[in-house]
Design a protein around this motif. Structure first.
Motif, PDB file in Angstrom:
ATOM      1  N   GLU A 229      -6.497 -13.733  -4.331  1.00 49.13           N
ATOM      2  CA  GLU A 229      -6.174 -12.770  -3.143  1.00 49.13           C
ATOM      3  C   GLU A 229      -5.032 -13.300  -2.465  1.00 49.13           C
ATOM      4  O   GLU A 229      -3.963 -12.665  -2.170  1.00 49.13           O
ATOM      5  CB  GLU A 229      -7.296 -12.543  -1.961  1.00 49.13           C
ATOM      6  CG  GLU A 229      -8.486 -11.847  -2.732  1.00 49.13           C
ATOM      7  CD  GLU A 229      -9.541 -11.397  -1.597  1.00 49.13           C
ATOM      8  OE1 GLU A 229      -9.471 -12.348  -0.650  1.00 49.13           O
ATOM      9  OE2 GLU A 229     -10.565 -10.762  -2.108  1.00 49.13           O
ATOM     10  N   ALA A 230      -4.965 -14.681  -2.304  1.00 52.59           N
ATOM     11  CA  ALA A 230      -4.051 -15.293  -1.429  1.00 52.59           C
ATOM     12  C   ALA A 230      -2.641 -15.118  -2.292  1.00 52.59           C
ATOM     13  O   ALA A 230      -1.737 -15.020  -2.007  1.00 52.59           O
ATOM     14  CB  ALA A 230      -4.250 -16.857  -1.036  1.00 52.59           C
ATOM     15  N   GLU A 231      -2.813 -15.428  -3.649  1.00 55.55           N
ATOM     16  CA  GLU A 231      -1.695 -15.267  -4.870  1.00 55.55           C
ATOM     17  C   GLU A 231      -1.109 -13.863  -4.473  1.00 55.55           C
ATOM     18  O   GLU A 231       0.025 -13.714  -4.672  1.00 55.55           O
ATOM     19  CB  GLU A 231      -2.138 -15.730  -6.158  1.00 55.55           C
ATOM     20  CG  GLU A 231      -1.185 -15.802  -7.154  1.00 55.55           C
ATOM     21  CD  GLU A 231       0.033 -16.847  -6.833  1.00 55.55           C
ATOM     22  OE1 GLU A 231       1.079 -16.843  -7.202  1.00 55.55           O
ATOM     23  OE2 GLU A 231      -0.231 -17.909  -6.176  1.00 55.55           O
ATOM     24  N   ILE A 232      -2.299 -12.922  -4.519  1.00 57.54           N
ATOM     25  CA  ILE A 232      -1.957 -11.795  -4.636  1.00 57.54           C
ATOM     26  C   ILE A 232      -0.942 -11.423  -3.255  1.00 57.54           C
ATOM     27  O   ILE A 232       0.166 -10.609  -3.208  1.00 57.54           O
ATOM     28  CB  ILE A 232      -2.939 -10.686  -4.545  1.00 57.54           C
ATOM     29  CG1 ILE A 232      -3.459 -10.617  -6.137  1.00 57.54           C
ATOM     30  CG2 ILE A 232      -2.566  -9.201  -4.434  1.00 57.54           C
ATOM     31  CD1 ILE A 232      -4.952  -9.929  -6.370  1.00 57.54           C
ATOM     32  N   ARG A 233      -1.518 -11.765  -2.059  1.00 50.32           N
ATOM     33  CA  ARG A 233      -0.557 -11.441  -0.826  1.00 50.32           C
ATOM     34  C   ARG A 233       0.803 -12.231  -0.870  1.00 50.32           C
ATOM     35  O   ARG A 233       1.932 -11.476  -0.481  1.00 50.32           O
ATOM     36  CB  ARG A 233      -1.472 -12.006   0.318  1.00 50.32           C
ATOM     37  CG  ARG A 233      -2.607 -11.187   0.561  1.00 50.32           C
ATOM     38  CD  ARG A 233      -3.218 -11.660   1.736  1.00 50.32           C
ATOM     39  NE  ARG A 233      -3.596 -12.757   2.117  1.00 50.32           N
ATOM     40  CZ  ARG A 233      -4.851 -13.242   1.626  1.00 50.32           C
ATOM     41  NH1 ARG A 233      -5.940 -12.387   1.342  1.00 50.32           N
ATOM     42  NH2 ARG A 233      -5.266 -14.644   1.764  1.00 50.32           N
ATOM     43  N   ARG A 234       0.671 -13.318  -1.493  1.00 55.16           N
ATOM     44  CA  ARG A 234       2.142 -14.069  -1.938  1.00 55.16           C
ATOM     45  C   ARG A 234       2.969 -13.228  -2.602  1.00 55.16           C
ATOM     46  O   ARG A 234       4.313 -13.109  -2.036  1.00 55.16           O
ATOM     47  CB  ARG A 234       1.841 -15.414  -2.316  1.00 55.16           C
ATOM     48  CG  ARG A 234       3.122 -16.219  -2.319  1.00 55.16           C
ATOM     49  CD  ARG A 234       2.859 -17.509  -2.863  1.00 55.16           C
ATOM     50  NE  ARG A 234       2.487 -17.383  -4.156  1.00 55.16           N
ATOM     51  CZ  ARG A 234       3.337 -17.344  -5.139  1.00 55.16           C
ATOM     52  NH1 ARG A 234       4.637 -17.201  -5.021  1.00 55.16           N
ATOM     53  NH2 ARG A 234       2.924 -17.254  -6.555  1.00 55.16           N
ATOM     54  N   LEU A 235       2.487 -12.610  -3.634  1.00 63.04           N
ATOM     55  CA  LEU A 235       3.241 -12.004  -4.824  1.00 63.04           C
ATOM     56  C   LEU A 235       3.767 -10.786  -3.878  1.00 63.04           C
ATOM     57  O   LEU A 235       4.933 -10.352  -3.822  1.00 63.04           O
ATOM     58  CB  LEU A 235       2.648 -11.517  -5.904  1.00 63.04           C
ATOM     59  CG  LEU A 235       2.281 -12.834  -6.746  1.00 63.04           C
ATOM     60  CD1 LEU A 235       1.385 -12.268  -7.874  1.00 63.04           C
ATOM     61  CD2 LEU A 235       3.793 -13.473  -7.235  1.00 63.04           C
ATOM     62  N   LYS A 236       2.828  -9.994  -2.914  1.00 61.26           N
ATOM     63  CA  LYS A 236       3.276  -8.801  -2.553  1.00 61.26           C
ATOM     64  C   LYS A 236       4.544  -8.962  -1.517  1.00 61.26           C
ATOM     65  O   LYS A 236       5.412  -8.127  -1.206  1.00 61.26           O
ATOM     66  CB  LYS A 236       2.113  -8.232  -1.510  1.00 61.26           C
ATOM     67  CG  LYS A 236       1.150  -7.529  -2.636  1.00 61.26           C
ATOM     68  CD  LYS A 236      -0.134  -6.856  -1.905  1.00 61.26           C
ATOM     69  CE  LYS A 236      -1.087  -6.089  -2.739  1.00 61.26           C
ATOM     70  NZ  LYS A 236      -2.006  -5.414  -2.067  1.00 61.26           N
ATOM     71  N   LEU A 237       4.142 -10.065  -0.849  1.00 60.47           N
ATOM     72  CA  LEU A 237       5.220 -10.654   0.289  1.00 60.47           C
ATOM     73  C   LEU A 237       6.609 -10.912  -0.404  1.00 60.47           C
ATOM     74  O   LEU A 237       7.763 -10.408  -0.010  1.00 60.47           O
ATOM     75  CB  LEU A 237       5.008 -11.937   0.905  1.00 60.47           C
ATOM     76  CG  LEU A 237       5.720 -12.415   2.178  1.00 60.47           C
ATOM     77  CD1 LEU A 237       6.042 -11.208   3.251  1.00 60.47           C
ATOM     78  CD2 LEU A 237       5.277 -13.564   2.590  1.00 60.47           C
ATOM     79  N   GLU A 238       6.676 -11.443  -1.599  1.00 57.37           N
ATOM     80  CA  GLU A 238       8.050 -11.645  -2.324  1.00 57.37           C
ATOM     81  C   GLU A 238       8.293 -10.384  -2.922  1.00 57.37           C
ATOM     82  O   GLU A 238       9.536 -10.087  -2.876  1.00 57.37           O
ATOM     83  CB  GLU A 238       7.666 -12.622  -3.754  1.00 57.37           C
ATOM     84  CG  GLU A 238       7.329 -14.203  -3.190  1.00 57.37           C
ATOM     85  CD  GLU A 238       7.030 -15.012  -4.321  1.00 57.37           C
ATOM     86  OE1 GLU A 238       6.991 -14.485  -5.217  1.00 57.37           O
ATOM     87  OE2 GLU A 238       6.866 -16.339  -4.209  1.00 57.37           O
ATOM     88  N   LEU A 239       7.482  -9.379  -3.383  1.00 51.20           N
ATOM     89  CA  LEU A 239       7.969  -8.097  -3.855  1.00 51.20           C
ATOM     90  C   LEU A 239       8.798  -7.315  -2.604  1.00 51.20           C
ATOM     91  O   LEU A 239       9.786  -6.836  -2.864  1.00 51.20           O
ATOM     92  CB  LEU A 239       6.838  -7.388  -4.556  1.00 51.20           C
ATOM     93  CG  LEU A 239       7.422  -5.958  -4.939  1.00 51.20           C
ATOM     94  CD1 LEU A 239       8.151  -5.951  -6.076  1.00 51.20           C
ATOM     95  CD2 LEU A 239       5.857  -5.253  -5.378  1.00 51.20           C
TER      96      LEU A 239
ATOM     97  N   GLN B  35      10.247  -8.794   0.005  1.00 51.41           N
ATOM     98  CA  GLN B  35      11.493  -9.384   0.084  1.00 51.41           C
ATOM     99  C   GLN B  35      12.448  -9.072  -0.801  1.00 51.41           C
ATOM    100  O   GLN B  35      13.576  -8.727  -0.388  1.00 51.41           O
ATOM    101  CB  GLN B  35      11.255 -10.803   0.236  1.00 51.41           C
ATOM    102  CG  GLN B  35      10.444 -11.059   1.627  1.00 51.41           C
ATOM    103  CD  GLN B  35      10.097 -12.691   1.471  1.00 51.41           C
ATOM    104  OE1 GLN B  35      10.471 -13.479   0.411  1.00 51.41           O
ATOM    105  NE2 GLN B  35       9.436 -13.208   2.561  1.00 51.41           N
ATOM    106  N   THR B  36      11.925  -9.106  -1.996  1.00 50.84           N
ATOM    107  CA  THR B  36      12.758  -8.635  -3.225  1.00 50.84           C
ATOM    108  C   THR B  36      13.489  -7.056  -3.042  1.00 50.84           C
ATOM    109  O   THR B  36      14.699  -7.059  -3.108  1.00 50.84           O
ATOM    110  CB  THR B  36      12.087  -8.850  -4.523  1.00 50.84           C
ATOM    111  OG1 THR B  36      11.573 -10.344  -4.726  1.00 50.84           O
ATOM    112  CG2 THR B  36      13.337  -8.526  -5.652  1.00 50.84           C
ATOM    113  N   MET B  37      12.621  -6.225  -2.674  1.00 52.86           N
ATOM    114  CA  MET B  37      13.027  -4.952  -2.408  1.00 52.86           C
ATOM    115  C   MET B  37      13.809  -4.661  -1.344  1.00 52.86           C
ATOM    116  O   MET B  37      14.927  -3.988  -1.400  1.00 52.86           O
ATOM    117  CB  MET B  37      11.597  -4.214  -2.034  1.00 52.86           C
ATOM    118  CG  MET B  37      10.703  -3.985  -3.346  1.00 52.86           C
ATOM    119  SD  MET B  37      11.567  -3.129  -4.782  1.00 52.86           S
ATOM    120  CE  MET B  37      11.685  -1.356  -4.067  1.00 52.86           C
TER     121      MET B  37
END
Length: 458
Positions: A5-15, A17-19
């Protein structure tokens, strides 16, 4: 699971930021594209302004060159005008000197006329006064540009006497000219000078009972119409008399004022040319046998004067041919000369020529009249070289028509005897019988013509 879940949140945050970065990059790219387009438009505007400025500069240079060339041309024109003015002034001075000498010569000749043994009868003023009943008003039959005309009897002969007014200075030269010509020539179709009284400027002519051809064509005084047979004969007689003038020796004689008013008719309607006061002897051209002579001032009558002579002052025997052409048209149409050539040409083109013929004559030979009209139009050509020769082309045709007329006289109601009219007044040229408003050798205002100078071309 917590790590996932922590990894998913991190990935969502990066996505996210990327967007956000992508959105920012898109905005920046759009802004850069808009700036590039604005820059391109500015560049095009600058190029257009530069091009317009270059064109304006070229136009300014061309205008400057044109103004420079115009200024040079103006300077050259001014110099040429100055030279022309100087030449004209010199010519005018020479012409004035020549005219002065000619006037002196004419005055001397006129003064010497009374002491010269010329071939004409000399009448004393007392004889003329008695014949005219001391110039009685009842004897007057006309008023010319240079004096009155009286009908009387001298030596048991009906005569017309033209009296020169003392103030008619120009008439003196024409008086002298007419005496010199008429006393030296004799022809059946030239008016006969019976005598003169040079001391008082009186000319004595044979009396012409039927007046002028102009008055009879227009039937003034309610006179009867002239039959076509007599008209054809009159045309041939005019041509014969004119050829006689043109063949005088050593130099041809040009009438210069040929018109119906200067053609007189006797009691039998035999025509005679009169008023030779404007006639001129001119030297023949060696080059082409066509007489041409430059006159200092043109003379003649509007509608009859040769256009080429009027414009250039070059006088020739074919100047009379133009006048003859207009007269021939009047003889068959009975109409005024103004615009007559144009009307006849249009009628021939439209096939309505018969409507142009004088309606007072009911039995016109249309083909022969058409032949006269076509020949007259050739005579009235604007260029002198286009006009036919009188002796070889015009007169043979007129003589043919005269022979035809004589053959048909027996079929004419007028052919049983001499054609005379009840008119009994001497009606000569404008100088012999003109009324008020007439200027000798000028234009007759009383007959719907322009009245003015005797030199219409000047």
């Amino acid at each position: 699971m917590e790590d996932v879940e922590a990894e998913i949140r991190r990935l969502k945050l990066e996505l996210k930021q990327t967007m956000d970065m992508y959105s920012t990059a898109c905005k920046e790219a759009l802004t850069a594209k808009q700036k590039a387009m604005e820059l391109q438009r500015w560049k095009m505007d600058e190029e257009k302004r530069i091009k317009d400025a270059r064109l304006a500069e070229e136009e300014a240079l061309a205008l400057a060159e044109s103004e420079k060339a115009r200024r040079v041309a103006a300077i050259q024109t001014a110099e040429a005008s100055k030279r022309i003015a100087e030449n004209e002034a010199q010519k005018r001075i020479s012409a004035e000197m020549k005219a002065l000498k000619e006037a002196e010569g004419k005055k001397k000749a006129f003064d010497a006329l009374s002491h010269t043994n010329l071939r004409y009868r000399r009448y004393t003023i007392e004889e003329i006064e008695v014949a005219t009943e001391y110039f009685a008003e009842e004897r007057k039959i006309g008023e010319g540009g240079y004096g009155p005309v009286y009908r009387c009897t001298l030596d048991h002969t009906p005569v017309a006497i033209k009296v020169l007014r003392p103030d008619a200075a120009q008439g003196r030269s024409q008086f002298q000219q007419e005496v010199e010509i008429l006393c030296c020539i004799r022809h059946p179709n030239m008016v006969l000078l019976l005598g003169a009284c040079p001391e008082y400027g009186c000319l004595v002519y044979e009396y012409m009972a039927n007046g002028s051809l102009e008055d009879r064509l227009f039937r003034r005084g309610n006179t009867p119409p002239i039959p076509w047979q007599h008209r054809f004969r009159i045309a041939a007689e005019i041509g014969t008399g004119l050829l006689f003038l043109h063949q005088t020796r050593p130099e041809p004689l040009v009438h210069r004022d040929l018109k119906p008013a200067n053609i007189l008719l006797d009691r039998n309607y035999v025509s005679k040319i009169s008023d030779v006061g404007l006639a001129r002897l001119v030297p023949p051209s060696v080059a082409d046998n066509v007489t041409q002579y430059r006159m200092t001032a043109t003379a003649g009558t509007f509608c009859y004067i040769d256009p080429e002579y009027q414009q250039t002052g070059m006088l020739g025997i074919k100047s009379d041919i133009y006048s003859l052409g207009i007269m021939l048209l009047q003889i068959i149409t009975g109409k005024p000369p103004m615009g007559l050539t144009h009307h006849v040409e249009r009628a021939i083109e439209k096939g309505t020529f018969i409507e142009m013929l004088d309606h007072s004559v009911p039995d016109w030979p249309v083909e022969e009249a058409l032949s006269v009209a076509k020949m007259a139009l050739k005579c009235a050509e604007l260029r002198r070289k286009d006009r036919p020769d009188l002796g070889t082309a015009i007169l043979p045709e007129l003589n043919r028509l005269r022979d035809l007329a004589e053959e048909n006289m027996q079929f004419s109601p007028f052919g049983t005897g001499p054609y005379t009219s009840p008119i009994h007044s001497q009606v000569s040229t404008q100088d012999l019988r003109s009324g008020p408003g007439t200027v000798q050798s000028g234009y007759d205002s009383s007959r719907s013509r322009y009245s003015g100078s005797s030199n219409p071309g000047r």
